[in-house]
Write an enzyme that holds these catalytic residues in place. Structure first.
Site, PDB file in Angstrom:
ATOM      1  N   GLY A   1       0.787  -1.013   0.106  1.00 37.50           N
ATOM      2  CA  GLY A   1       0.062  -0.003  -0.027  1.00 37.50           C
ATOM      3  C   GLY A   1       0.917   1.087  -0.087  1.00 37.50           C
ATOM      4  O   GLY A   1       2.209   1.073  -0.234  1.00 37.50           O
ATOM      5  N   SER A   2       0.336   2.456   0.032  1.00 36.75           N
ATOM      6  CA  SER A   2       1.071   3.600   0.023  1.00 36.75           C
ATOM      7  C   SER A   2       1.978   3.703   1.184  1.00 36.75           C
ATOM      8  O   SER A   2       3.232   4.227   0.739  1.00 36.75           O
ATOM      9  CB  SER A   2       0.117   4.854  -0.083  1.00 36.75           C
ATOM     10  OG  SER A   2      -0.745   4.770   1.383  1.00 36.75           O
TER      11      SER A   2
ATOM     12  N   GLU B   1       3.865   1.522   2.230  1.00 35.98           N
ATOM     13  CA  GLU B   1       5.241   0.654   2.184  1.00 35.98           C
ATOM     14  C   GLU B   1       5.893   0.964   0.860  1.00 35.98           C
ATOM     15  O   GLU B   1       6.981   0.463   0.947  1.00 35.98           O
ATOM     16  CB  GLU B   1       4.646  -0.698   1.721  1.00 35.98           C
ATOM     17  CG  GLU B   1       3.914  -1.597   3.109  1.00 35.98           C
ATOM     18  CD  GLU B   1       2.610  -0.841   3.548  1.00 35.98           C
ATOM     19  OE1 GLU B   1       2.456  -0.482   4.646  1.00 35.98           O
ATOM     20  OE2 GLU B   1       1.725  -0.876   2.473  1.00 35.98           O
TER      21      GLU B   1
ATOM     22  N   GLU C   1      -4.039 -10.296   1.540  1.00 41.07           N
ATOM     23  CA  GLU C   1      -2.876 -10.470   2.539  1.00 41.07           C
ATOM     24  C   GLU C   1      -3.037 -11.818   3.356  1.00 41.07           C
ATOM     25  O   GLU C   1      -2.052 -12.340   3.712  1.00 41.07           O
ATOM     26  CB  GLU C   1      -3.049  -9.249   3.699  1.00 41.07           C
ATOM     27  CG  GLU C   1      -2.681  -7.916   3.173  1.00 41.07           C
ATOM     28  CD  GLU C   1      -3.584  -7.320   2.553  1.00 41.07           C
ATOM     29  OE1 GLU C   1      -3.657  -5.953   2.311  1.00 41.07           O
ATOM     30  OE2 GLU C   1      -5.072  -7.742   2.016  1.00 41.07           O
TER      31      GLU C   1
ATOM     32  N   HIS D   1       0.068  -4.033   4.862  1.00 41.69           N
ATOM     33  CA  HIS D   1      -0.211  -2.567   4.550  1.00 41.69           C
ATOM     34  C   HIS D   1      -0.916  -2.026   5.923  1.00 41.69           C
ATOM     35  O   HIS D   1      -2.135  -2.460   6.093  1.00 41.69           O
ATOM     36  CB  HIS D   1      -0.910  -2.185   3.408  1.00 41.69           C
ATOM     37  CG  HIS D   1      -1.543  -0.939   3.389  1.00 41.69           C
ATOM     38  ND1 HIS D   1      -0.631  -0.019   3.527  1.00 41.69           N
ATOM     39  CD2 HIS D   1      -2.810  -0.339   2.885  1.00 41.69           C
ATOM     40  CE1 HIS D   1      -1.392   1.472   3.062  1.00 41.69           C
ATOM     41  NE2 HIS D   1      -2.610   0.950   3.005  1.00 41.69           N
TER      42      HIS D   1
ATOM     43  N   HIS E   1      -9.641 -30.888  19.734  1.00 38.48           N
ATOM     44  CA  HIS E   1     -10.799 -30.172  19.016  1.00 38.48           C
ATOM     45  C   HIS E   1     -12.130 -30.440  19.487  1.00 38.48           C
ATOM     46  O   HIS E   1     -12.628 -29.592  20.535  1.00 38.48           O
ATOM     47  CB  HIS E   1     -10.721 -30.609  17.527  1.00 38.48           C
ATOM     48  CG  HIS E   1     -11.627 -29.946  16.657  1.00 38.48           C
ATOM     49  ND1 HIS E   1     -11.731 -30.018  15.160  1.00 38.48           N
ATOM     50  CD2 HIS E   1     -12.163 -28.616  16.705  1.00 38.48           C
ATOM     51  CE1 HIS E   1     -12.749 -29.205  14.567  1.00 38.48           C
ATOM     52  NE2 HIS E   1     -12.827 -28.456  15.594  1.00 38.48           N
TER      53      HIS E   1
ATOM     54  N   GLY F   1      -5.989 -24.386  11.875  1.00 40.75           N
ATOM     55  CA  GLY F   1      -7.491 -24.997  11.435  1.00 40.75           C
ATOM     56  C   GLY F   1      -8.093 -23.796  10.589  1.00 40.75           C
ATOM     57  O   GLY F   1      -9.258 -23.711  10.087  1.00 40.75           O
TER      58      GLY F   1
END
Length: 525
Positions: A25-26, A28, A47, A70, A281, A401
């Site tokens: 993004g800007s 970065e 992402e 970002h 689980h 998971g």
């Protein structure tokens, strides 16, 4: 003048973090400015897929890997994937761009408010340096923290006006630093453990992902053979730490308290190596251990050691401890366990394929050193029964998971291991969470094979609905998906299979080539 930007790239280069995974993004752009020619940037279109690809790459290489996100929004998109990385002890250095320092306090657009708090508790540490001159030290610390001890992700937020600031004197010391952890138990502790194993009438071993991560599979097999111990994989194991064809191998433990206790009945000593005790689980109340059974765990993670509800724990390096323990125990006179019988081949019936038939075809046709990435969660037990996994690093699964792992991770693992073929086995529900990784596979020509098990439903949820006696639940079906069209839209060759013959043909074609291929397989619900 040496800038923060220059100093940090020197650190990354010297520490071997020259492959970045990101979606910029800007905030970065100043970090990525004048990107060095000896680095490579692997772009992902979401992402979650970015972190999944980096997760697979870092697990396969065993080394810290840089992820560039970002600000707050990009970090938020990545949190599900970060949960998997945290639970699999994946060494990720996650950087995120921050607004300029003068704008953070007024909460300008793209400011990451309270940046260090955002990713917790899914990282080993999280920081935003107090000034620009602190950034190189914070980056160096993040790299060593991610890759030392119980490995894991770390998070570093950097205001984007820091990169062009002047670095402090002495920064050159950081680039070449090395941090090592010596984790062998004391001689007395090893002697005591060896004595307990030698004195046990019927010991059993449970191995977990950190055995595979430390490339200690052979050491685990040698110890099992010396003591003629049956060996189980830990429940919900995200890696395969023991050859599934070995006579000592007993399979994958279930994830319920009562079920595990029932399977450990008759063993007076349980040795757990490189796994949590245990990752349960579904709630299945019962005794944690059979009466009269003692448990000892060897783990690299102090958190896993302290949160276990029973048994003793030794926090130590897995590989060196297994090697030392194998040398310390005496060879038993007990006979070796009888090898488990492989299941009969699944019949070749008309109509959508039974999952057993799919796995039989994959096992027959895939190279013996193939790497499997699993996110067909409702068929996991069948995969463990029918696929022969004998090499280290042959199996990966979402450790927490969290869906969206397998498709991106297959791309990252194939990038890290070009000498082996990676086959992702992914449910049609799961595939939608990381589908963007197909573009990355096509763009960089990463020749992973993606097998989509298409049955039109969330199979694992249907199973769980039965366990919980939850009837008439909405949202369990996902009809009308065309994965061939989706794959082609992202630039990946796609093949459809609706029989054993067409699956075999498609898999043969995919394995003969050197490009990514998606195979959509119609399977039974």
């Amino acid at each position: 003048m040496k800038t923060i930007h220059h100093a940090c790239y020197e650190i990354l280069r010297n520490q071997g973090l020259t492959t970045f995974f990101g979606n910029p993004g800007s905030n970065e752009l100043p970090f990525l400015k004048d990107f060095p020619g000896d680095f490579r940037y692997i772009l992902g279109l979401h992402e979650g897929a970015v972190v999944g690809m980096a997760d697979g790459f870092a697990q396969a290489t065993g080394h810290p890997t840089l992820v560039n996100l970002h600000s707050a929004a990009g970090t938020g998109n990545a949190m599900g994937a970060l949960a998997n990385a945290w639970n699999s002890h994946t060494p990720l250095v996650v950087t995120a761009g921050q607004q300029v320092r003068a704008m953070v306090g007024v909460e300008a657009l793209l400011a990451n408010v309270d940046a260090a708090t955002l990713p917790r508790p899914l990282v080993k540490c999280s920081a935003e340096p107090t000034c620009a001159q602190e950034v190189p030290l914070a980056l160096s610390r993040a790299i060593h923290t991610a890759g030392s001890g119980a490995k894991g992700p770390v998070y570093l937020s950097v205001p984007y006006d820091d990169w062009q600031q002047e670095a402090a004197s002495g920064v050159d010391h950081l680039a070449g630093r090395r941090v090592s952890v010596a984790g062998l138990p004391s001689a007395a502790a090893l002697e005591s453990l060896a004595r307990e194993l030698d004195g046990a009438a019927n010991p059993v071993m449970v191995v977990g992902p950190d055995v595979d991560a430390s490339e200690a599979n052979g050491l685990a097999a040698a110890l099992a053979e010396k003591l003629a111990m049956p060996v189980w994989m830990a429940p919900s194991a995200p890696r395969c730490a023991f050859p599934t064809t070995h006579p000592c191998f007993r399979g994958l433990l279930p994830a319920g308290i009562a079920s595990i206790s029932r399977l450990l009945e008759g063993h007076d000593l349980v040795l757990v190596v490189g796994a949590p005790v245990f990752r349960y689980h579904q709630y299945e109340p019962g005794e944690f251990l059979p009466r009269g059974t003692r448990l000892i765990a060897i783990t690299c993670d102090i958190n896993e050691a302290t949160r276990a509800p029973m048994g003793d724990a030794i926090v130590a390096d897995i590989a060196s401890t297994l090697e030392a323990l194998g040398n310390a125990v005496s060879k038993t006179a007990r006979p070796m366990p009888d090898a488990m019988r492989r299941p009969e081949p699944a019949p070749n019936e008309a109509g959508p394929l039974a999952p057993e038939r799919v796995f039989d075809i994959i096992d027959e046709m895939a190279p013996r050193n193939a790497i499997y990435v699993n996110e067909s969660t409702s068929t996991t037990h069948l995969m463990w029964q029918r696929l022969r996994m004998t090499e280290p690093g042959s199996y990966y699964f979402a450790a927490a998971g969290g869906l969206g792992f397998a498709l991106p991770a297959a791309v990252g693992i194939q990038l890290a291991k070009p000498e082996r073929r990676v086959i992702g086995v992914i449910g049609d529900g799961s595939a939608n969470y990381g589908i963007q990784a197909l573009w990355t596979a096509a763009h960089y020509n990463i020749p992973a094979v993606f097998i989509i098990m298409k049955n039109g439903t969330y199979g694992a949820l249907r199973w769980f609905a039965g366990v919980l006696q939850a009837e008439n639940v909405p949202g369990l079906d996902v009809p009308g998906l065309d994965f061939c069209a989706l794959a082609r839209g992202y630039g990946v060759e796609a093949l459809h299979a609706n029989s054993g013959e067409t699956l075999a043909s498609a898999l043969r074609q995919a394995l003969a080539g050197n490009k990514p291929v998606l195979i959509e397989v119609e399977t039974r619900a």
